[in-house]
Motif scaffolding. Structure first.
Motif, PDB file in Angstrom:
ATOM      1  N   VAL A  92       0.832  -1.216   0.000  1.00 52.34           N
ATOM      2  CA  VAL A  92       0.000   0.000   0.000  1.00 52.34           C
ATOM      3  C   VAL A  92       0.861   1.259   0.000  1.00 52.34           C
ATOM      4  N   GLU A  93       2.122   1.137   0.334  1.00 57.83           N
ATOM      5  CA  GLU A  93       3.010   2.284   0.179  1.00 57.83           C
ATOM      6  C   GLU A  93       3.218   2.587  -1.309  1.00 57.83           C
ATOM      7  N   GLU A  94       3.278   1.538  -2.127  1.00 52.47           N
ATOM      8  CA  GLU A  94       3.464   1.693  -3.565  1.00 52.47           C
ATOM      9  C   GLU A  94       2.133   1.956  -4.264  1.00 52.47           C
ATOM     10  N   TYR A  95       1.093   1.177  -3.915  1.00 50.56           N
ATOM     11  CA  TYR A  95      -0.239   1.320  -4.513  1.00 50.56           C
ATOM     12  C   TYR A  95      -1.200   1.711  -3.394  1.00 50.56           C
ATOM     13  N   TRP A  96      -1.326   2.992  -3.156  1.00 50.47           N
ATOM     14  CA  TRP A  96      -2.056   3.489  -1.985  1.00 50.47           C
ATOM     15  C   TRP A  96      -3.563   3.627  -2.203  1.00 50.47           C
ATOM     16  N   HIS A  97      -4.020   3.443  -3.448  1.00 49.04           N
ATOM     17  CA  HIS A  97      -5.449   3.541  -3.773  1.00 49.04           C
ATOM     18  C   HIS A  97      -5.722   2.622  -4.955  1.00 49.04           C
ATOM     19  N   TYR A  98      -6.940   2.079  -5.021  1.00 47.93           N
ATOM     20  CA  TYR A  98      -7.286   1.193  -6.137  1.00 47.93           C
ATOM     21  C   TYR A  98      -7.172   1.904  -7.493  1.00 47.93           C
TER      22      TYR A  98
END
Length: 368
Positions: free
Chosen positions: A182-188
């Motif tokens: 989630v640090e890299e992809y923090w939102h869908y």
């Protein structure tokens, strides 16, 4: 014989000096936990010229200055369990609670139990340091649980359901795949704005960089979940990315602290003679071994295995009266709750990784 009862509080103590039959040797007085006043107390006790026993009630860390100062000067000091002292204090009809009354009660306890009082024996520095590290480890573990709950709460807004697809924290190496992801992809939206092939390529590069298992199937599942889910906070909000990444940063700081403490515990535990024995036990690995030693302390202070079981609070006290003997008794839980928790973790590890059938513990589990 003279019983010196000391009711310890933060930075000061109330002292009562008694002889048998309630004879008060000196009026009650207060002592601050400073060199000058503790020195005057020690000189006063040395001048009494009789067999002196100092009685303290264990009060976390507040009693340690008085205890260590008097022990260094050769006094007999007995440290009493608070539960035992509470039972003794509640014998009367009236429940008076003041520092002076507590000091008198502690002094009377010393007179009534004179012949069974035990002189306090300080733990070796290694065990004391391990115990302190173990307590701090549990403290930061509680902070970690709160940090994970905070991050999970944010992800329910931005990436609902993502936690079920990503494995959690590895206590052995300190890696947390969820927080890394989630640090890299923090939102869908950061996922769905790509095609499936682009995200798969991006995901495989990320897993290789972080040292995780590369799986196209996992990438496809994450992409499908991102397409189907409905985030309730848009990625366009200026604070969304900041909140998620700050939650990850806090969690990572706690994880780094936990790993630093655990590394130091492992270093100290390996210097002890019992470490190879503990490490050879089924279900006990590099993480549980130092935690187990830290909670038990020097195992040589227990006269038998039953004493260690009683210390953990998993013994069933006997109950017998006349012709009746109780057989279905619950465990006492009058012991170290942290040690019981570590014991549970050991047994869970044994159940997860099946032990050889010739192992004594495995046979005992089958018998139970």
């Amino acid at each position: 014989m003279i019983s010196v009862g000391i009711d310890v509080s933060k930075e000061k103590s109330t002292v009562c000096i008694l002889k048998p039959y309630g004879e008060i040797v000196s009026r009650l007085f207060e002592v601050s936990h400073v060199e000058k006043e503790l020195s005057e107390l020690a000189i006063m006790l040395q001048r009494l010229g009789d067999e002196v026993c100092v009685v303290l009630e264990a009060t976390g860390i507040y009693h340690l200055p008085v205890l260590s100062y008097l022990k260094e000067r050769g006094f007999f000091v007995a440290v009493i369990n608070p539960f035992e002292m509470k039972k003794y204090r509640c014998q009367g009809l009236r429940r008076v609670k003041t520092d002076k009354q507590d000091a008198i009660t502690i002094s009377n306890y010393g007179i009534d139990h004179w012949y069974r009082l035990k002189d306090y024996e300080a733990e070796e520095s290694v065990y004391a340091e391990l115990k302190l590290l173990g307590r701090q480890y549990r403290h930061y573990m509680r902070l970690r649980v709160e940090s994970v709950l905070g991050l999970t709460h944010l992800l329910d807004y931005t990436m609902p359901g993502i936690k079920s697809l990503l494995e959690g924290w590895n206590e052995t190496n300190g890696k947390d795949k969820l927080s890394d992801f989630v640090e890299e992809y923090w939102h869908y939206n950061t996922i769905t704005e790509q095609t499936l092939e682009q995200f798969m390529e991006s995901y495989l590069i990320w897993t290789k960089k972080k040292g995780y298992h590369q799986s196209q199937d996992k990438a496809a599942k994450i992409y499908a979940l991102a397409k189907e889910s409905i985030p309730t906070i848009p990625s366009s909000n200026s604070s969304t990315k900041m909140l998620v990444q700050e939650a990850v940063r806090v969690l990572r700081e706690v994880d780094n602290t936990l790993m630093t403490i655990l590394t130091q515990m492992q270093l100290l535990a390996k210097s002890l003679p019992e470490y190879p024995v503990v490490r050879a036990m089924g279900g006990v690995g590099n993480v549980l071994a130092p935690k187990l030693i830290a909670e038990i302390g020097d195992v040589r202070r227990f006269h038998s295995g039953k004493a260690l079981i009683a210390h953990a609070g998993i013994d069933a006290p006997p109950y017998q009266s006349g012709q009746f003997t109780g057989t279905e008794r619950k465990i006492s839980k009058r012991g170290s709750s942290s040690l019981r928790k570590i014991g549970y973790e050991v047994m869970r590890s044994l159940k997860t990784h099946k032990a050889p059938e010739d192992a004594a513990v495995y046979k005992f589990i089958l018998k139970k």
